[in-house]
Enzyme design. Structure first.
Site, PDB file in Angstrom:
ATOM      1  N   LYS A  93       1.413  -0.302  15.165  1.00  0.00           N
ATOM      2  CA  LYS A  93       2.826  -0.339  15.557  1.00  0.00           C
ATOM      3  C   LYS A  93       3.245  -1.563  16.371  1.00  0.00           C
ATOM      4  O   LYS A  93       4.438  -1.883  16.434  1.00  0.00           O
ATOM      5  CB  LYS A  93       3.170   0.920  16.373  1.00  0.00           C
ATOM      6  N   PRO A 139      -3.879  -0.121  18.993  1.00  0.00           N
ATOM      7  CA  PRO A 139      -3.611  -0.558  17.612  1.00  0.00           C
ATOM      8  C   PRO A 139      -3.761   0.521  16.537  1.00  0.00           C
ATOM      9  O   PRO A 139      -3.416   0.275  15.382  1.00  0.00           O
ATOM     10  CB  PRO A 139      -4.636  -1.676  17.382  1.00  0.00           C
ATOM     11  N   TYR A 176       4.135   6.338  10.352  1.00  0.00           N
ATOM     12  CA  TYR A 176       3.317   5.172  10.009  1.00  0.00           C
ATOM     13  C   TYR A 176       4.124   4.183   9.168  1.00  0.00           C
ATOM     14  O   TYR A 176       4.127   2.971   9.430  1.00  0.00           O
ATOM     15  CB  TYR A 176       2.044   5.619   9.270  1.00  0.00           C
ATOM     16  N   TYR A 196      -9.079   5.254   7.791  1.00  0.00           N
ATOM     17  CA  TYR A 196      -9.201   5.637   9.196  1.00  0.00           C
ATOM     18  C   TYR A 196     -10.220   6.770   9.243  1.00  0.00           C
ATOM     19  O   TYR A 196      -9.976   7.834   8.668  1.00  0.00           O
ATOM     20  CB  TYR A 196      -7.867   6.147   9.750  1.00  0.00           C
ATOM     21  N   HIS A 228       0.836  -1.198   0.000  1.00  0.00           N
ATOM     22  CA  HIS A 228       0.000   0.000   0.000  1.00  0.00           C
ATOM     23  C   HIS A 228       0.871   1.248   0.000  1.00  0.00           C
ATOM     24  O   HIS A 228       1.824   1.345   0.750  1.00  0.00           O
ATOM     25  CB  HIS A 228      -0.915   0.017   1.232  1.00  0.00           C
TER      26      HIS A 228
HETATM   27  P1  RFL Z   1       2.722 -11.970  21.481  1.00  0.00           P
HETATM   28  O1  RFL Z   1       2.321 -12.071  20.054  1.00  0.00           O
HETATM   29  O2  RFL Z   1       1.677 -11.679  22.476  1.00  0.00           O
HETATM   30  O3  RFL Z   1       3.488 -13.312  21.852  1.00  0.00           O
HETATM   31  C1  RFL Z   1       3.809 -13.635  23.193  1.00  0.00           C
HETATM   32  C2  RFL Z   1       3.786 -15.127  23.306  1.00  0.00           C
HETATM   33  O4  RFL Z   1       4.165 -15.496  24.627  1.00  0.00           O
HETATM   34  C3  RFL Z   1       3.318 -16.555  25.056  1.00  0.00           C
HETATM   35  N1  RFL Z   1       3.311 -16.639  26.524  1.00  0.00           N
HETATM   36  C4  RFL Z   1       4.028 -17.557  27.225  1.00  0.00           C
HETATM   37  N2  RFL Z   1       4.881 -18.517  26.844  1.00  0.00           N
HETATM   38  C5  RFL Z   1       5.431 -19.312  27.817  1.00  0.00           C
HETATM   39  N3  RFL Z   1       5.136 -19.180  29.139  1.00  0.00           N
HETATM   40  C6  RFL Z   1       4.274 -18.213  29.568  1.00  0.00           C
HETATM   41  N4  RFL Z   1       3.969 -18.091  30.867  1.00  0.00           N
HETATM   42  C7  RFL Z   1       3.684 -17.344  28.592  1.00  0.00           C
HETATM   43  N5  RFL Z   1       2.800 -16.324  28.653  1.00  0.00           N
HETATM   44  C8  RFL Z   1       2.595 -15.902  27.400  1.00  0.00           C
HETATM   45  C9  RFL Z   1       1.958 -16.164  24.477  1.00  0.00           C
HETATM   46  O5  RFL Z   1       1.073 -17.258  24.408  1.00  0.00           O
HETATM   47  C10 RFL Z   1       2.369 -15.658  23.102  1.00  0.00           C
HETATM   48  O6  RFL Z   1       2.373 -16.671  22.117  1.00  0.00           O
HETATM   49  O7  RFL Z   1       3.861 -10.845  21.670  1.00  0.00           O
HETATM   50  P2  RFL Z   1       5.040 -10.389  20.692  1.00  0.00           P
HETATM   51  O8  RFL Z   1       5.746 -11.563  20.106  1.00  0.00           O
HETATM   52  O9  RFL Z   1       5.784  -9.378  21.449  1.00  0.00           O
HETATM   53  O10 RFL Z   1       4.272  -9.687  19.466  1.00  0.00           O
HETATM   54  C11 RFL Z   1       3.531  -8.521  19.660  1.00  0.00           C
HETATM   55  C12 RFL Z   1       2.338  -8.476  18.699  1.00  0.00           C
HETATM   56  O11 RFL Z   1       1.631  -9.692  18.786  1.00  0.00           O
HETATM   57  C13 RFL Z   1       1.392  -7.299  19.018  1.00  0.00           C
HETATM   58  O12 RFL Z   1       2.115  -6.151  19.364  1.00  0.00           O
HETATM   59  C14 RFL Z   1       0.502  -6.936  17.791  1.00  0.00           C
HETATM   60  O13 RFL Z   1      -0.398  -7.962  17.504  1.00  0.00           O
HETATM   61  C15 RFL Z   1      -0.255  -5.627  18.045  1.00  0.00           C
HETATM   62  N6  RFL Z   1      -1.181  -5.286  16.954  1.00  0.00           N
HETATM   63  C16 RFL Z   1      -0.744  -4.685  15.783  1.00  0.00           C
HETATM   64  N7  RFL Z   1       0.566  -4.467  15.588  1.00  0.00           N
HETATM   65  C17 RFL Z   1       0.995  -3.945  14.396  1.00  0.00           C
HETATM   66  O14 RFL Z   1       2.200  -3.745  14.229  1.00  0.00           O
HETATM   67  N8  RFL Z   1       0.151  -3.657  13.344  1.00  0.00           N
HETATM   68  C18 RFL Z   1      -1.174  -3.853  13.466  1.00  0.00           C
HETATM   69  O15 RFL Z   1      -1.891  -3.630  12.486  1.00  0.00           O
HETATM   70  C19 RFL Z   1      -1.678  -4.356  14.719  1.00  0.00           C
HETATM   71  N9  RFL Z   1      -2.966  -4.601  14.865  1.00  0.00           N
HETATM   72  C20 RFL Z   1      -2.528  -5.576  17.073  1.00  0.00           C
HETATM   73  C21 RFL Z   1      -3.411  -5.213  16.004  1.00  0.00           C
HETATM   74  C22 RFL Z   1      -3.033  -6.216  18.197  1.00  0.00           C
HETATM   75  C23 RFL Z   1      -4.363  -6.485  18.278  1.00  0.00           C
HETATM   76  N10 RFL Z   1      -4.806  -7.122  19.453  1.00  0.00           N
HETATM   77  C24 RFL Z   1      -5.512  -8.337  19.442  1.00  0.00           C
HETATM   78  C25 RFL Z   1      -4.272  -6.713  20.723  1.00  0.00           C
HETATM   79  C26 RFL Z   1      -4.748  -5.486  16.067  1.00  0.00           C
HETATM   80  C27 RFL Z   1      -5.227  -6.101  17.199  1.00  0.00           C
HETATM   81  C28 RFL Z   1      -6.698  -6.346  17.198  1.00  0.00           C
HETATM   82  C1  PHB Z   2      -5.532  -4.623  11.029  1.00  0.00           C
HETATM   83  O1  PHB Z   2      -5.582  -4.856   9.800  1.00  0.00           O
HETATM   84  O2  PHB Z   2      -5.849  -5.463  11.865  1.00  0.00           O
HETATM   85  C2  PHB Z   2      -5.096  -3.282  11.479  1.00  0.00           C
HETATM   86  C3  PHB Z   2      -4.600  -2.383  10.561  1.00  0.00           C
HETATM   87  C4  PHB Z   2      -4.213  -1.124  10.982  1.00  0.00           C
HETATM   88  C5  PHB Z   2      -4.323  -0.784  12.325  1.00  0.00           C
HETATM   89  C6  PHB Z   2      -4.791  -1.694  13.236  1.00  0.00           C
HETATM   90  C7  PHB Z   2      -5.191  -2.954  12.826  1.00  0.00           C
HETATM   91  O3  PHB Z   2      -3.960   0.461  12.714  1.00  0.00           O
END
Ligand code: RFL
Ligand code: PHB
Length: 391
Positions: free
Chosen positions: A298, A294, A384, A201, A72
């Site tokens: 980031k 979110p 971004y 957005y 994009h």
């Molecule tokens: P994770 O992915 O949470 O992985 C951590 C892992 O540790 C495990 N764990 C354990 N393992 C062993 N022993 C224990 N006691 C443990 N406790 C926990 C967990 O089960 C898990 O598998 O962290 P990590 O690797 O630091 O990654 C971070 C990302 O997952 C997170 O920041 C993103 O998903 C945030 N996020 C977004 N980030 C972006 O860069 N772009 C996006 O568009 C974006 N959209 C989002 C998001 C997060 C969302 N949610 C659900 C919070 C959209 C959403 C809806």
């Molecule tokens: C997503 O596609 O899940 C998404 C994209 C952009 C955001 C947050 C979530 O800022």
């Protein structure tokens, strides 16, 4: 059992760290509390910034991303009656990619499996010990009920916001910063072609809405809802009606195409930073050290940037007995963490509505400036699309 780096968590941070260390010939063992299926099917982030894509390319994991992801040029920023395209490519010569976190995790897990990486899934009772000594270790109970101890030179806490690593930094050195927002996101995944070519957005007096996507046939959409919202109070029809109202902009006959909703959930929004990101032989990376709302896309990118900083630091420490990068890891990583924390807070507070009419006027004024001024648009684009690793 002994390894060089014991990694807690098989999310993107933990898997990528094990990959980067293996490239330098450093052994690691990964432990994960969930099953592999659960980790690989968790619906999370969708946007990869420029430096994340570059890193995945550099380590040979960009093939499927390039084939199946979508590049994009920018995003749409909108408020009632107006939709503006912010073109990152034109403004800062960087783009972003739509490629789900599930896909990144699948690619990483496949690469680690092919390399014979030892990963314990479905562990319980994870605990970290003796991190302020030269002989730290991790203990846990494996999926067959066996008590396991892993001695390591270093422990990497990549266990997200609910894992035990962040609490292993003693209170006397630990500092935390936190902001809870007075709204949540209702997120839906729908089997319908996106009604837009790039993410929208949208500021709306009913609340923020966003149109994202996962592929040419799957849309990802979000609505601002009050904290504590019960997902069951939102029928599919109610969701599509609200999305149509908030995403509609009254121009060019644009309409939102509804379709079957395959997943819906409510997500709270929080900013959180814990410092330092290193204590003794324990290093924190990703959501274990920080959480962003979110809105700025980031979280995943920040987890990747942490690990890209941590891997060379651990390599120098373990291979050359040079602790200088390890010593500066926390400060180095935190510069980007705070930049992204600010950007995510800024995007969030600019776009989510409250009952305060004064706030609404300030938000609209800011949106008009960001979309209408090259300086404003460039600031958004630079943050971004992502600052270079090491910024
Ligand atoms: P994770 O992915 O949470 O992985 C951590 C892992 O540790 C495990 N764990 C354990 N393992 C062993 N022993 C224990 N006691 C443990 N406790 C926990 C967990 O089960 C898990 O598998 O962290 P990590 O690797 O630091 O990654 C971070 C990302 O997952 C997170 O920041 C993103 O998903 C945030 N996020 C977004 N980030 C972006 O860069 N772009 C996006 O568009 C974006 N959209 C989002 C998001 C997060 C969302 N949610 C659900 C919070 C959209 C959403 C809806
Ligand atoms: C997503 O596609 O899940 C998404 C994209 C952009 C955001 C947050 C979530 O800022």
């Amino acid at each position: 059992m002994r390894t060089e780096v014991a990694i807690i968590g098989a999310g993107p941070a933990g898997l990528l760290l094990s990959h980067l260390l293996a490239e330098q010939g450093i052994d690691s063992v990964v432990i994960e509390t969930r099953s592999q299926d659960y980790v690989l099917s968790r619906i999370r982030a969708g946007i990869l910034e420029h430096s994340t894509v570059q890193l995945l390319d550099d380590i040979g994991l960009g093939t499927r991303l390039r084939a199946e992801g979508q590049q994009h040029r920018g995003i749409y920023l909108q408020w009632p009656e107006e939709r503006h395209h912010i073109d990152f490519t034109e403004l800062v010569d960087r783009s972003v990619w739509v490629y789900g976190q599930t896909e990144v995790t699948k690619d990483l897990a496949a690469a680690r499996e092919a390399a014979g990486q030892q990963i314990f899934y479905e562990v319980t009772d994870t605990a970290v010990h003796e991190v302020d000594t030269e002989s730290p270790y991790v203990s846990f109970v494996d999926s067959s009920g066996r008590h396991v101890r892993i001695d390591a030179a270093v422990i990497a806490g990549c266990d997200g916001s609910f894992g035990p690593s962040r609490a292993a930094v003693p209170d006397r050195v630990r500092q935390t910063w936190e902001r809870t927002y007075p709204y949540s996101w209702l997120g839906v995944l729908a089997d319908v072609a996106p009604s837009t070519d790039e993410l929208i957005y949208a500021w709306h007096s009913d609340g923020f809405a966003m149109h994202s996507m996962r592929s040419a046939t799957v849309s990802r959409l979000y609505l601002q809802v009050p904290n504590g919202t019960d997902v069951n109070t939102w029928s599919d029809d109610r969701i599509w009606d609200a999305l149509s109202t908030r995403l509609g902009h009254g121009q060019n006959g644009w309409t939102l195409q509804p379709g079957p909703i395959t997943d819906k959930s409510v997500l709270p929004m929080r900013s959180y930073v814990q410092t330092p990101m290193r204590h003794g032989r324990l290093f924190l990376a990703g959501d274990a050290a920080h959480i962003v709302p979110p809105t700025g896309a980031k979280g995943l990118n920040l987890a990747v940037a942490d690990v890209a900083t941590l891997a060379p630091a651990l390599t120098a420490l373990l291979r050359k007995n040079d602790g200088s990068l390890a010593d500066s890891y926390s400060d180095d990583a935190l510069r980007r963490v705070w930049r992204c924390t600010h950007f995510s807070w800024w995007m969030t507070t600019m776009l989510h509505t409250s009952d305060d009419p004064f706030d609404a006027q300030l938000q609209l004024s800011q949106l008009r400036w960001v979309a209408g001024s090259e300086a404003g648009a460039t600031g958004l684009a630079e943050n971004y699309a992502g600052l270079p690793i090491g910024f």
